[in-house]
Each structure stands twice: as C-alpha cells, then as structure tokens.
Design an enzyme around this catalytic site. Structure first.
Site: not given
Length: 530
Positions: A146, A193, A262, A293, A295, A477, A491
């Site tokens: 990111d 990542q 998480e 990345g 996901d 995002e 998710e």
C-alpha cells in the site's frame, strides 16, 4: 585473556548471524481465549480483538480466564472488556465536496499520518521510529505494498519529508526482523507482501545513505530467496521453487499454518466446512493469498470460483517474479554505484536468469503473461491485470508488450482497469478495480509506448474516483469499474480513507491526466474495452 576474547567474538558472530526474534501474535499468546472470542463473534470484525491492548500480563489474564467460566457471550465480553482495551479508529474527516480533488487529498495526509516510536507492553503493534501514513478505516497500521502507492501521492503533494520518514521506517523493520511484514502488527510478521521496497528506497533524495539502502534491498532479497540453496529441480521450499528445467522462481508463502489472527473466524469456519482438505495446508494457502495482496482472487482458486479450493502455494505468480526481477536489477545498479563488482555480477546474473525463466514459463501461448501452475506444469489460461507487471518492470520484449496490451484491453471497463474477468464475490475479481493495478498498467503501457491505452485507463479511473467523490466526498479502497458503484466483496466492509487511492489519484493528476467525461454515460454491467 586470549581465550575469553575469542569466546566473546564468537558470541558476537553468532548473535550477528542468528535469525531475528519474531514476537508472538495474540492468537499464539492467548490460545483458547483468543479462539473463543473470535469464534463466538464478540466483535463483527476479527481484527478488533487482534488489535486489542492487554491491561495486564498475559499469564495473569490467562489464569483468570481459566478460573472464570465464561459460559455465555455476555460474560465473555465482560471479561474481555475488563482485561483489554479495544482499538479506536480515529473518526474520518467529514466528507468534503468544496475542495477540488487534489486539494482534498493534500488535506487528508495529516489525517492519515501516525507516530508510534514505542508501544505498550503486550501490544500487537510494531513500533516505528518515524512518521508514517496509514491506509485508513480498519487499517490502523502501516502496510507494505500500500505504502509505495501512497508515497507516489505524497511526492506529488510535495511531502518528501514523509516519504523519507517512511523509507527509514521500512529499513528499521528489515533491521529488526529481516523482512518487511505485511503490516506493522506482530500477527503480520510471518508473511510479507509484493516486494515494492526497491521502488520505495529509490524515492529517497538522500544519496549519502545509498550503501545502507542497498544493504536493506539485499536483506529483503535474502528473505525471498531463503531455501534456494541446494533446491533440486522439481521441488519447492518456502517462497522458492525450482522447476524441472532448473529455473529458479518464487511463490507466495507464509511461515505459519494456522488461522490468521485478523481473520481468525473466517479462516477457521472455512476450513471446518472443507473436511476433504488438510487444514494446515489450507491455512497456509489462505495466508499466502494474503501475502500476495490479492486476498482473494480467482487466481488462487482451484476451480476458479470457490474459496474452499484455494491453492495459492501451487501457483508461481507473474507479478511477484516481475518485482523480484526489478529488485535484482536495482541491487545490481546500486552496487555499480558503490563499485562492488562482485555484487553487480551476482545480481545481474540472477535478474537475467529470472527474466529467461519468466519468458519461458510465465507466457501463455494465447498472447499474454500469466501465472504458472506447478501441478498442471503450464501457464494459467486466465487473464488477469497481473499480466501488466512484466511491462511495468521492463522485462518484456516489444512484440510481447504489444500482445499483452491487446490482451489487457478486454479487462478495461468504463470505470478503469478491472482485476479479472471472473465474478466470484472475492474482492480481487470482477467487477472491482484497484488503484495499484491502474498505476502498474498505466506505467507499464507507457514504458512500451502504448500511450493511448494507458491514457484510456487513467482517464476512466479518474472519472470513477471523481464520480464517487462528488457523490460522497470520499475516496474509497476499491471501486466497481463496470457498474459505476463503490467496490464490494471480500471479508470486511468497504473502507474509505484511502491511502493508495489517494496516492495514485494525486500522482495521475500531477502527471496531467484528466477525467474522461464520457464515463458518466456508463452502461451498467458491461465492460466495453473500447
């Protein structure tokens, strides 16, 4: 005196070469308590408890939990609130439509800037010596890939001070842990990542620290290549694979094979509902998908549609290997400036071998770059936006670049570049478009003089961002680039803020791109590619 001195020197040598100590994550520390809190869904977002701060030592909390029977959710939540402080996400600035888009983004940087030179005992957060920018929303820490896209916008906004701070922060992570983790939490340390750090380091204007930055790049390369020594043809170890012809390439991996802290409940529930698979292997594939990345995406799914068929570790990704080629080229270039001929020879040879392997194994005969399937022993037939990465790093020849541009065009919707052409409900699939993939494709196409296609993507993407900004006053995002809607799937709920969207948008505007006014005539549900 000589013997004690030799022993002391030997001890220093061992300490210098010993692998870094990786702190345990909350799931590892709190065991059954962590499992119970997550599986009983005390908090809608699994990340909430992973980010909670213990009010006292682990042993005391666990002993109290064993003594106290928390038979219902109310009792368990009361126990958690008595023993942990839950994270607070700072309130987002109120939506603004008064400012132009560039001015709005410039005003967001202070809202997303954090400092964390130290953390309380027991925190899952990792300290960082200087300031950093977070994506926003539930993402309260610094994230790896990111950040490069965020930093593009920082430079465009004239915030080189923050760029230099974040480079130092990434270097500190390599110094401490021998890698750059997915994000700055203990539960992210088992994976990384996409390796953009060579581009991050190149953003520094402090030439006096070239040797130190080159050392960081070499350390990152060592992390990705760990296990390569002695690897025989047709075998894999951690993040490295050696194909039958001896080609050495890389895959995504994770050092752990249990549920992600998480996303604990989501992972554990999925694995429990898939009894035909080895749980540890499936957890590893889910974790490797997070390292990618992407996901999650159809790229990693055995049947191309269902998350239960995830098999990330059986895929050799074209984007990862392209970036590692870029890393190897960058190290060789830096070593040339440092007059280190042995280093230049080593990394130039590695880059050349990788370029040959990519050309041989990651090119689909239908005319585009694609991931390599270790089990099928051939490139995938699925077109994804990852095909732009060989152009982005400059390893394609002119003919293959032209063919890739033609293959990429059908993924372009009226709102920008899509991710795949498959609708799975996963967030890295159709109809979503993501800021980092817009930038990679635009820059890759420009590199090979495919300027009309690059401009089409840039203008349509900016129109998408401006449309939503006009409607809500926010940057998101991800976006639905087909149906003129905010993005969806995945998710967790759609997040706003948002670091890499801010960065890519600001950088594109600074390069003179403007929004495509015709995007407002979008035909819902239809990708034109025109």
């Amino acid at each position: 005196m000589i013997r004690p001195l030799l022993l002391a020197l030997a001890g220093l040598l061992v300490a210098a070469t010993a692998p870094p100590t990786v702190p345990r994550s909350p799931a590892q520390r709190f065991g059954a308590l962590f499992h119970d809190v997550q599986m009983r869904r005390l908090f809608p977002d699994s990340k909430t408890f992973a980010d909670a701060q213990p009010r006292r030592g682990d042993a005391a909390i666990l002993a109290a939990y064993r003594r106290r029977a928390c038979r219902d959710d109310t009792a368990l939540k009361a126990f958690v609130l008595a023993n942990f402080t839950l994270p607070v996400t700072p309130a987002a600035p109120p939506p603004s439509r008064r400012l132009g888009l560039s001015a709005h983004i410039d005003a967001l940087w202070p809202q997303l800037t954090r400092t964390l030179p130290g953390v309380p005992a027991g925190s899952s957060a990792l300290s960082l010596p200087r300031r950093f920018v977070v994506p926003g929303g539930r993402f309260r820490e610094m994230y790896y890939w990111d950040s490069w896209f965020t930093m593009l916008g920082l430079q465009a906004s004239g915030r080189q001070d923050l760029v230099e701070d974040m480079i130092a922060d990434f270097g500190s992570l390599i110094d401490r842990y021998g890698r750059i983790p997915n994000g700055t939490r203990t539960y992210y340390l088992s994976r990384s990542q996409p390796p953009f750090f060579y581009l991050i380091a190149a953003m520094s204007r402090d030439r006096a620290t070239l040797a130190r930055r080159t050392g960081w790049l070499r350390a990152e390369h060592d992390f990705w290549m760990a296990g390569a020594a002695g690897l025989t043809p047709g075998t894999e170890r951690a993040r490295v694979v050696r194909l039958a012809d001896g080609s050495l390439l890389n895959r995504y991996w994770d050092d752990r094979d249990d549920p992600r802290d998480e996303s604990y409940r989501e992972d554990a529930t999925l694995v429990a509902a898939t009894p035909g698979r080895d749980p540890k292997a499936m957890y590893r594939d889910l974790r490797a998908g997070a390292e990618s990345g992407w996901d999650f995406s159809a790229r990693w799914l055995g049947d191309g549609r269902t998350l239960a068929t995830i098999r990330t570790t059986r895929i050799v990704p074209v984007d990862l290997n392209s970036l590692l080629y870029g890393l190897e080229r960058s190290i060789a270039a830096d070593c040339a400036k440092l007059a280190d001929r042995a280093c230049v020879a080593r990394y130039s040879a590695a880059a050349s071998a990788r370029a040959t392997a990519i050309a041989t194994h990651l090119w689909n005969g239908e005319g585009f770059y694609a991931d390599y399937d270790l089990d099928a022993r051939r490139p995938a037939s699925t077109r994804t936006a990852a095909m732009a990465f060989p152009l982005f790093v400059g390893l394609a020849d002119a003919q293959r670049a032209r063919a890739t541009a033609r293959a990429l065009a059908p993924l372009i919707g009226d709102g920008g570049l899509g991710t795949t052409a498959v609708r799975t409900g996963q967030q890295w699939d159709d109809p979503n478009g993501w800021a980092p993939l817009q930038w990679v494709a635009i820059r890759g196409l420009q590199r090979y003089h495919e300027d009309a296609l690059a401009t089409r993507i840039a203008r349509r993407w900016l129109a998408t961002v401006e449309r939503e900004y006009g409607a809500s006053g926010k940057l998101l995002e991800k976006y639905n680039v087909v149906d003129a809607l905010p993005g969806g799937g995945g998710e967790y709920p759609l997040q706003d803020g948002f670091g890499w969207t801010n960065g890519v948008t600001r950088a594109l505007i600074a390069q003179g791109f403007t929004a495509d006014d015709g995007q407002h005539n979008i035909r819902h549900g239809q990708r034109t590619g025109k």
